[in-house]
Design an enzyme around this catalytic site. Structure first.
Site, mmCIF file in Angstrom:
data_model
loop_
_atom_site.group_PDB
_atom_site.id
_atom_site.type_symbol
_atom_site.label_atom_id
_atom_site.label_comp_id
_atom_site.label_asym_id
_atom_site.label_seq_id
_atom_site.Cartn_x
_atom_site.Cartn_y
_atom_site.Cartn_z
ATOM 1 N N GLU A 42 -6.152 2.036 -0.650
ATOM 2 C CA GLU A 42 -4.792 2.109 -1.170
ATOM 3 C C GLU A 42 -4.070 0.790 -1.022
ATOM 4 O O GLU A 42 -2.851 0.735 -1.066
ATOM 5 C CB GLU A 42 -3.993 3.213 -0.455
ATOM 6 N N ASP A 98 -7.022 9.626 -6.308
ATOM 7 C CA ASP A 98 -7.397 8.640 -7.334
ATOM 8 C C ASP A 98 -6.365 8.596 -8.451
ATOM 9 O O ASP A 98 -6.049 7.540 -9.001
ATOM 10 C CB ASP A 98 -8.772 8.983 -7.907
ATOM 11 N N ASN A 135 -4.669 12.444 0.328
ATOM 12 C CA ASN A 135 -6.080 12.809 0.214
ATOM 13 C C ASN A 135 -6.402 14.076 0.996
ATOM 14 O O ASN A 135 -7.145 14.950 0.527
ATOM 15 C CB ASN A 135 -6.954 11.660 0.709
ATOM 16 N N ASP A 171 0.838 -1.190 0.000
ATOM 17 C CA ASP A 171 0.000 0.000 0.000
ATOM 18 C C ASP A 171 0.880 1.249 0.000
ATOM 19 O O ASP A 171 2.096 1.183 0.186
ATOM 20 C CB ASP A 171 -1.016 -0.002 1.154
#
Length: 518
Positions: free
Chosen positions: A437, A411, A402, A394
């Site tokens: 993620e 994204d 974010n 991840d």
């Protein structure tokens, strides 16, 4: 007018009356086959038991000969000439031993027969001699390599004075790799159809075999040998050292712990039955051939339209399927109606199947496989018993991305990471997105070590890339493999996650892997 399919099936069922005959023939073969095998196994067991008893009788007789001679030697231990005379007398009269040796309580050789052994005056240091001196009782040794280079079994009887004091011992040796009493006792029972017998000691070492080169070899993984060395008797189907299936009977020799195994090739046992069944088969072959051909022709004519329609059903997502179904000659009612129904629905199906397949197996944001795709690939690998490696990864500090730049930029980062995963993947690899993620890379046929190299290449590629407008992004990766990291697939997933967490704890932007279960 279309032919009614039910009438065709009924006619075909009537023709199938020959199947009970085939079943009866097969059952008869199986029953007679088992009877032949059981008879051979029982015969070999009786044979092995008889020879084991004969061998046991010989051993006891040889021990009595040694004991009697030991009594004659009391009071003569200092007379080398008389000792030599008695040793020669015992060897030549009994024919039970290849050689005789007389030694004192220190293991020093006092006399031998034949004298060519050249052991006079030497101290014997074999385990058998030491054990006989230590225990001062009769014994039968395990097979061992003697001082003269012979592979022998030594039978020993102590020599005691009238007060019971230990003066020494007399030993009779059977030279296993030369002509010996076992050859004379057992060799005459050798058959010319591949049947033979052999003798093993308590550790599975061959002490008699028709092939002298096998003497001294230890047999492992043979059920008959394993059981007879533990004192058992019975029968077993085994495979010999040349890979030939054998039917064996085995029995122990009570006095020594040896085992006698008599065996016969299974193919030789079944040869008469095979010949009989072949004769029966050829006698019935002409009628059977006609029947089979008729059945085949009827089945082919009836099944061909349905078979072609079934092929169309399996490939409904292919563009050429519609034309293939139109070309099917549906000459009876049921296949004609089925053809109409398939042509009616195939158009809509072909339009929807492609999109449906993509939606079911693909993550809509990244274009990578989703959990369903991952599970399908895993099931396929498990069915094929193919090893695989798993890379769990991840994005480090993705929440900050974010929070700082917004979910649209987040994204975009996810999409770029997906591209990097596809860059390092092989054709058969399965890069997947399984969470926000969280990503997984499934590597069929890869070891943990090679998967760790792929993971490191991905980590470096992501680290070097600039993901606008965020800049540098790093990933942490954990690697595990099946079955290296665990027999259970769930445990391998857990192990990969543990390695991922270890990478996080170790400072992030790193690869951790494990090639062993937790």
């Amino acid at each position: 007018m279309a032919v009614d399919l039910r009438k065709l099936i009924l006619a075909l069922a009537l023709l199938g009356a020959f199947l009970p005959f085939a079943n009866t023939l097969h059952a008869s073969y199986q029953v007679q086959r088992q009877q032949l095998m059981d008879s051979t196994l029982e015969g070999n067991l009786a044979y092995a038991t008889k020879l084991a008893k004969s061998t046991d009788d010989f051993i006891q007789s040889a021990q009595l000969q040694l004991e009697y001679t030991a009594q004659l030697l009391v009071g003569q231990m200092g007379d080398a000439e008389k000792l030599g005379t008695e040793a020669a007398r015992l060897r030549l009269m009994s024919k039970s031993f290849n050689s005789i040796v007389i030694f004192d309580d220190t293991g020093k050789v006092l006399a031998t027969s034949p004298e060519t052994l050249q052991l006079q005056g030497r101290i014997l240091a074999s385990a058998a001699v030491k054990e006989s001196i230590r225990s001062r009782r009769p014994l039968i040794s395990k097979p061992y390599l003697s001082a003269t280079g012979n592979f022998i079994v030594l039978m020993v009887s102590p020599i005691r004075d009238p007060q019971g004091g230990f003066l020494g011992a007399i030993g009779g040796a059977i030279h296993l790799q030369k002509e010996n009493i076992l050859d004379r006792l057992l060799g005459q029972h050798f058959y010319h159809d591949g049947s033979y017998l052999f003798v093993v000691d308590g550790e599975g070492r061959i002490i008699y075999h028709p092939d002298g080169n096998r003497i001294g070899k230890v047999i492992r993984g043979n059920r008959a040998v394993d059981e007879v060395t533990h004192g058992g008797s019975g029968t077993a189907s085994v495979v010999n050292s040349k890979g030939i299936p054998m039917l064996a009977g085995y029995a122990p020799v009570a006095a020594t712990g040896w085992g006698v195994i008599a065996q016969r090739p299974r193919d030789v046992t079944l040869a008469p039955l095979t010949s009989l069944m072949r004769t029966v088969f050829f006698k019935t072959l002409p009628l059977a051939a006609v029947t089979v051909l008729l059945l085949w022709w009827c089945a082919r004519v009836i099944a061909r339209p349905l078979h072609m329609l079934a092929d169309g059903a399996r490939t409904m997502d292919q563009p050429e399927t519609t034309q293939n179904i139109r070309s099917v000659r549906s000459w009876y009612f049921e296949s004609r109606e089925l053809k109409k129904a398939m042509l009616l629905g195939i158009g809509l199906f072909q339009k929807s199947i492609t999109k449906l397949r993509e939606d079911v197996n693909t993550d809509p944001l990244t274009g990578l496989g989703n959990r369903r795709h991952l599970q399908a690939r895993l099931q396929e690998l498990q069915e094929r018993a193919m090893p695989f490696a798993l890379v769990s990864l991840d994005i480090d500090h993705f929440k900050q991305v974010n929070d700082t730049w917004g979910h649209d930029v987040g994204d975009l980062v996810l999409k770029q990471l997906a591209m990097h995963m596809q860059d390092v993947s092989r054709v058969d690899d399965a890069p997947c997105r399984v969470g926000g993620e969280e990503f997984l890379l499934l590597l069929p046929g890869a070891s943990v070590a090679s998967a760790a190299q792929v993971a490191e290449r991905l980590r470096q590629q992501v680290e070097r890339a600039s993901m606008a407008p965020v800049g540098q992004v790093t990933v942490s990766l954990g690697v595990a493999g099946w079955p290296e990291s665990g027999q259970d697939v769930a445990a391998v997933f857990k192990r990969a996650d543990e390695m991922l967490y270890a990478a996080k704890r170790g400072g992030r932007n790193r690869v951790e892997f494990s090639a062993s279960p937790a």
